[in-house]
Design a protein around this motif. Structure first.
Motif, PDB file in Angstrom:
ATOM      1  N   TYR A  35       0.839  -1.185   0.000  1.00  0.00           N
ATOM      2  CA  TYR A  35       0.000   0.000   0.000  1.00  0.00           C
ATOM      3  C   TYR A  35       0.877   1.239   0.000  1.00  0.00           C
ATOM      4  N   GLN A  37       0.512   5.349   1.325  1.00  0.00           N
ATOM      5  CA  GLN A  37      -0.320   6.217   2.151  1.00  0.00           C
ATOM      6  C   GLN A  37       0.064   7.663   1.917  1.00  0.00           C
ATOM      7  N   HIS A  41      -5.665  10.610   1.115  1.00  0.00           N
ATOM      8  CA  HIS A  41      -6.007   9.442   0.294  1.00  0.00           C
ATOM      9  C   HIS A  41      -6.088   8.153   1.087  1.00  0.00           C
ATOM     10  N   GLY A  42      -5.689   8.173   2.326  1.00  0.00           N
ATOM     11  CA  GLY A  42      -5.726   6.941   3.097  1.00  0.00           C
ATOM     12  C   GLY A  42      -4.736   5.929   2.562  1.00  0.00           C
ATOM     13  N   LEU A  43      -5.105   4.667   2.643  1.00  0.00           N
ATOM     14  CA  LEU A  43      -4.251   3.571   2.179  1.00  0.00           C
ATOM     15  C   LEU A  43      -4.761   3.078   0.823  1.00  0.00           C
ATOM     16  N   LEU A  45      -4.079   0.431  -2.421  1.00  0.00           N
ATOM     17  CA  LEU A  45      -3.420  -0.825  -2.753  1.00  0.00           C
ATOM     18  C   LEU A  45      -2.645  -0.699  -4.069  1.00  0.00           C
ATOM     19  N   TYR A  48      -0.661  -6.945  -4.985  1.00  0.00           N
ATOM     20  CA  TYR A  48      -0.826  -7.962  -3.976  1.00  0.00           C
ATOM     21  C   TYR A  48      -0.541  -9.340  -4.558  1.00  0.00           C
ATOM     22  N   PHE A  90       3.588   0.888   2.841  1.00  0.00           N
ATOM     23  CA  PHE A  90       3.385  -0.159   3.835  1.00  0.00           C
ATOM     24  C   PHE A  90       3.219  -1.503   3.141  1.00  0.00           C
TER      25      PHE A  90
ATOM     26  N   PHE B  88      -9.220   3.687  10.680  1.00  0.00           N
ATOM     27  CA  PHE B  88      -9.622   3.318   9.331  1.00  0.00           C
ATOM     28  C   PHE B  88     -10.639   2.184   9.371  1.00  0.00           C
ATOM     29  N   PHE B 100      -9.795   0.463   1.804  1.00  0.00           N
ATOM     30  CA  PHE B 100      -9.767   1.274   3.014  1.00  0.00           C
ATOM     31  C   PHE B 100     -10.492   2.594   2.805  1.00  0.00           C
ATOM     32  N   GLY B 101     -11.183   3.028   3.868  1.00  0.00           N
ATOM     33  CA  GLY B 101     -11.646   4.400   3.904  1.00  0.00           C
ATOM     34  C   GLY B 101     -10.450   5.317   4.116  1.00  0.00           C
ATOM     35  N   LYS B 102     -10.664   6.623   3.980  1.00  0.00           N
ATOM     36  CA  LYS B 102      -9.558   7.564   4.092  1.00  0.00           C
ATOM     37  C   LYS B 102      -9.177   7.832   5.539  1.00  0.00           C
TER      38      LYS B 102
END
Lengths: 113, 110
Positions: A35, A37, A41-43, A45, A48, A90, B88, B100-102
């Motif tokens: 991932y 970050q 935008h959060g995580l 992908l 995988y 990550f 999260f 995932f949400g932000k």
């Protein structure tokens, strides 16, 4: 104790260079994930793998590649680093069965100048 | 594509106040997971909810999964400074990967 490690923890590189980030887990997990970050935008992908020789593209795979030659390792390669790839990366792993929790590594902070 | 939306993005509370973060999916979820990331740290799994209407508690944390399995919430009662971090939610996508949400970044003022 079993664990998941990432190296390097910090990396500064220049635009256009090839960079490889390492991920190693000792849980014998079949599933491994990468991932990125970014603020806002959060995580997200990148790639995988569900087992040796298996790799799949994630949401933001352009400019990245992975290979899975053994259970323990899933290195992430940036073919030609771009400033837009400056991020925290990550790695995570989980057991083979679906819907299991993911265990995250400590992260690699990559800066592309 | 499938999206997992989380609100609020930020929440500042006084220590002792309650905190709630909400998660909504554009599609029905098979299950939902919650993670916590401390400042400078990595995401750590908190819990997974599977059943429609499920409620689970971990000390001061209460997790709920909606009846339609399209929304979830995390409620923290009487926040402490140790609760600081980003929370999260994550739902499983059609290709078997977590979306995932932000996240909601919680800060707690002592």
């Amino acid at each position: 104790d079993a664990e998941i490690t990432q190296s390097p923890r910090h990396k500064i590189t220049e635009t256009g260079r090839q960079v490889t980030l390492a991920c190693h887990q000792t849980w014998n997990h079949n599933n491994m994930f990468w991932y990125r970050q970014d603020l806002g935008h959060g995580l997200r992908l990148i790639h995988y793998s569900y087992g040796v020789q298996d790799t799949n593209k994630g949401e933001v795979s352009d400019g990245y590649s992975v290979s899975r030659s053994n259970t323990e390792d899933l290195p992430l390669t940036l073919e030609s680093a771009a400033s837009s790839q400056t991020s925290v990366y990550f790695c995570a792993s989980s057991v083979a069965e679906t819907y299991n929790e993911q265990f995250f590594g400590p992260g690699t902070r990559l800066t592309v100048l | 594509g499938q999206q997992v939306m989380q609100i609020p993005q930020y929440q500042h509370v006084q220590e002792g106040e309650d905190f709630t973060t909400y998660c909504n999916s554009s599609t029905t979820l098979s299950n939902i997971q919650w993670y916590k990331q401390r400042p400078g740290g990595h995401p750590v799994f908190l819990i997974q909810l599977v059943k429609s209407g499920e409620v689970k508690k971990q000390k001061r944390l209460t997790f709920q999964f909606g009846e339609a399995k399209k929304n979830s919430s995390l409620h923290i009662t009487a926040t402490q400074t140790t609760d600081v971090g980003t929370y999260f939610c994550a739902g499983w996508g059609s290709q078997g990967n977590l979306i995932f949400g932000k996240g909601t970044k919680l800060s707690v003022k002592p």
